[in-house]
Design a protein around this motif. Structure first.
Motif, PDB file in Angstrom:
ATOM      1  N   ILE A  86       0.848  -1.196   0.000  1.00 52.92           N
ATOM      2  CA  ILE A  86       0.000   0.000   0.000  1.00 52.92           C
ATOM      3  C   ILE A  86       0.883   1.246   0.000  1.00 52.92           C
ATOM      4  CG2 ILE A  86      -2.049  -1.013   1.065  1.00 52.92           C
ATOM      5  CD1 ILE A  86      -1.032   0.146   3.733  1.00 52.92           C
ATOM      6  N   GLU A  87       0.273   2.358  -0.420  1.00 51.45           N
ATOM      7  CA  GLU A  87       1.007   3.627  -0.429  1.00 51.45           C
ATOM      8  C   GLU A  87       1.479   3.939   0.990  1.00 51.45           C
ATOM      9  OE1 GLU A  87       1.441   5.892  -3.052  1.00 51.45           O
ATOM     10  OE2 GLU A  87       0.802   4.194  -4.291  1.00 51.45           O
ATOM     11  N   ALA A  88       2.686   4.498   1.079  1.00 52.13           N
ATOM     12  CA  ALA A  88       3.187   4.865   2.404  1.00 52.13           C
ATOM     13  C   ALA A  88       2.259   5.913   3.012  1.00 52.13           C
ATOM     14  CB  ALA A  88       4.594   5.407   2.281  1.00 52.13           C
ATOM     15  N   SER A  89       1.887   5.720   4.272  1.00 56.40           N
ATOM     16  CA  SER A  89       0.971   6.643   4.934  1.00 56.40           C
ATOM     17  C   SER A  89       1.757   7.757   5.621  1.00 56.40           C
ATOM     18  CB  SER A  89       0.153   5.861   5.959  1.00 56.40           C
ATOM     19  OG  SER A  89      -0.449   6.738   6.853  1.00 56.40           O
ATOM     20  N   THR A  90       1.114   8.907   5.747  1.00 55.28           N
ATOM     21  CA  THR A  90       1.780  10.005   6.459  1.00 55.28           C
ATOM     22  C   THR A  90       1.484   9.910   7.954  1.00 55.28           C
ATOM     23  OG1 THR A  90      -0.141  11.335   5.920  1.00 55.28           O
ATOM     24  CG2 THR A  90       1.826  11.656   4.550  1.00 55.28           C
ATOM     25  N   LYS A  91       0.552   8.989   8.308  1.00 58.55           N
ATOM     26  CA  LYS A  91       0.196   8.838   9.726  1.00 58.55           C
ATOM     27  C   LYS A  91       1.363   8.241  10.498  1.00 58.55           C
ATOM     28  CE  LYS A  91      -4.680   7.867   9.096  1.00 58.55           C
ATOM     29  NZ  LYS A  91      -5.581   6.736   8.994  1.00 58.55           N
ATOM     30  N   GLN A  92       1.506   8.668  11.710  1.00 59.11           N
ATOM     31  CA  GLN A  92       2.559   8.123  12.566  1.00 59.11           C
ATOM     32  C   GLN A  92       1.952   7.028  13.440  1.00 59.11           C
ATOM     33  OE1 GLN A  92       5.939   9.079  12.913  1.00 59.11           O
ATOM     34  NE2 GLN A  92       5.556  10.108  10.973  1.00 59.11           N
ATOM     35  N   ALA A  93       2.539   5.849  13.405  1.00 58.55           N
ATOM     36  CA  ALA A  93       2.048   4.787  14.281  1.00 58.55           C
ATOM     37  C   ALA A  93       2.684   4.966  15.656  1.00 58.55           C
ATOM     38  CB  ALA A  93       2.424   3.432  13.707  1.00 58.55           C
TER      39      ALA A  93
END
Ligand code: FAD
Length: 250
Positions: A86-93
Motif C-alpha cells: 500500500i502507499e506509504a501513509s503520512t500517519k505516525q504509528a
C-alpha cells in the motif's frame, strides 16, 4: 517472547508472516495464549466484525475460506506477497517499547550451527531470460524440452518447487517463496499452475509468458501473454522459431 508481549494486550488477532520462523511460532504462540492458529493464509477479510481467512488446500489446487466464530481470537500467519504493497501513509504509528526478561523464559532448543547453502553452477536471479518448468512436465527426461527452449532464447532454466522436491533439478533453480526471487526481462512459465508461493518469486518479472493447458490456471492472472495449450506442442515450436530467428540474425 511474542506471547509474553501480546498477553497483557489481550489481542483478538496476532498477525505474523508465514516464513520458516512463522510456521514454528504460530502454533506455539496460539497454544500459549489459548487462541486459534491459522497458518498459510493468502487473504484476510474483515466484514462487519466477521473475520474470514483464505488458505490453499490439497497442494494449492483449491482454496478454503475459514470463518472465525463470533469473538474467537486467532494467530494468523500470512503468506509473503499475499497483499499488494500500500502507499506509504503520512500517519505516525504509536511505537511502544516493551521490556521482556528473556532470561526468565526457558529455552527448549538452541541453534547449533548455521550453514550456507552450497553455491550452485548458475545464479537464476542474474539472468535476463528465465524459462521455468513445473510439474506439468510429467517426467524428468522431458525437462530437456524446456532446457532446449531456455538455450535457444539465451536464458537459464529454472523451476517450481515440486520439480526440486522430486530431485529433478537442484534447489538453486527453484523460484518462489522458499526459493529464489527473480525479476528477469522475460519469464516463461511452462506447466506451472501459479500457486501464490511461486508467484511471490516471479510476479515482478517485466514480461511473463505462461503456457498451460488449464485456462483457469492462476498463472494467467499475472501473465502478460498466456498460451492455453499443451506444452509438448507449444514449447518445441517456440524453440524452433527462436533458433530460426537467431540463425537469421547471425
Ligand atoms: C511453505 C511453502 C513454500 C512453498 N514454496 C514454493 C516455492 O518457493 N516455489 C514453488 O514453486 N512452490 C512452492 N510451494 C508449493 C506451491 O504451493 C505449489 O504446490 C507449487 O508451486 C506447484 O507447482 P507447479 O505449478 O509446478 O505444479 P502444479 O500446481 O501441479 O501445476 C502443474 C500445472 O501444469 C499444467 N499442465 C499439466 N500438463 C500440461 C501440459 N501438457 N501442457 C501445459 N500445461 C500442463 C496443469 O494444468 C497445472 O496447472 C510452497 C508451498 C508451501 C506450503
Amino acid at each position: 517472547v511474542i506471547a509474553e508481549v501480546a498477553r497483557p494486550m489481550e489481542p483478538r488477532f496476532v498477525l505474523i508472516g508465514y516464513s520458516l520462523a512463522g510456521m514454528e511460532l504460530t502454533p506455539a504462540i496460539a497454544t500459549i495464549l489459548g487462541m486459534n492458529a491459522l497458518t498459510n493464509c493468502v487473504n484476510l477479510e474483515i466484514c462487519d466484525g466477521a473475520v474470514t481467512v483464505t488458505r490453499p488446500v490439497f497442494d494449492s489446487t483449491m482454496h478454503a475460506q475459514v470463518a472465525l466464530d463470533g469473538n474467537d481470537s486467532a494467530v494468523i500467519a500470512l503468506q509473503k506477497g499475499s497483499f499488494k504493497a500500500i502507499e506509504a501513509s503520512t500517519k505516525q504509528a504509536a511505537i511502544e517499547s516493551v521490556s521482556v526478561d528473556v532470561a526468565a523464559i526457558p529455552a527448549r532448543s538452541k541453534v547449533l550451527a548455521i550453514s550456507d547453502e552450497p553455491a550452485g553452477d548458475v545464479d537464476i536471479t542474474k539472468a535476463e531470460i528465465v524459462v521455468s518448468v513445473g510439474r506439468g512436465i510429467g517426467t524428468e527426461e522431458k525437462i530437456s524440452i524446456i532446457a532446449d527452449l531456455a538455450e535457444a532464447l539465451g536464458g537459464v532454466l529454472a523451476c517450481s518447487r515440486p520439480v526440486v522436491d522430486v530431485g529433478w533439478l537442484p534447489r538453486e533453480r527453484q523460484v518462489g517463496a522458499s526459493g529464489r526471487t527473480v525479476t528477469p526481462k522475460v519469464y516463461v512459465a511452462c506447466g506451472i499452475s501459479g500457486a501464490i508461493q511461486h508467484l511471490t518469486g516471479m510476479r515482478d518479472s517485466h514480461r511473463i509468458i505462461a503456457i498451460n493447458k488449464d485456462p483457469n490456471a492462476p498463472i494467467f492472472g499475472v501473465a502478460h501473454i498466456g498460451v492455453v495449450g499443451d506444452l509438448f506442442e507449444i514449447v518445441p515450436a517456440l524453440t524452433k522459431a527462436a533458433k530460426e530467428a537467431r540463425a537469421a540474425r547471425d
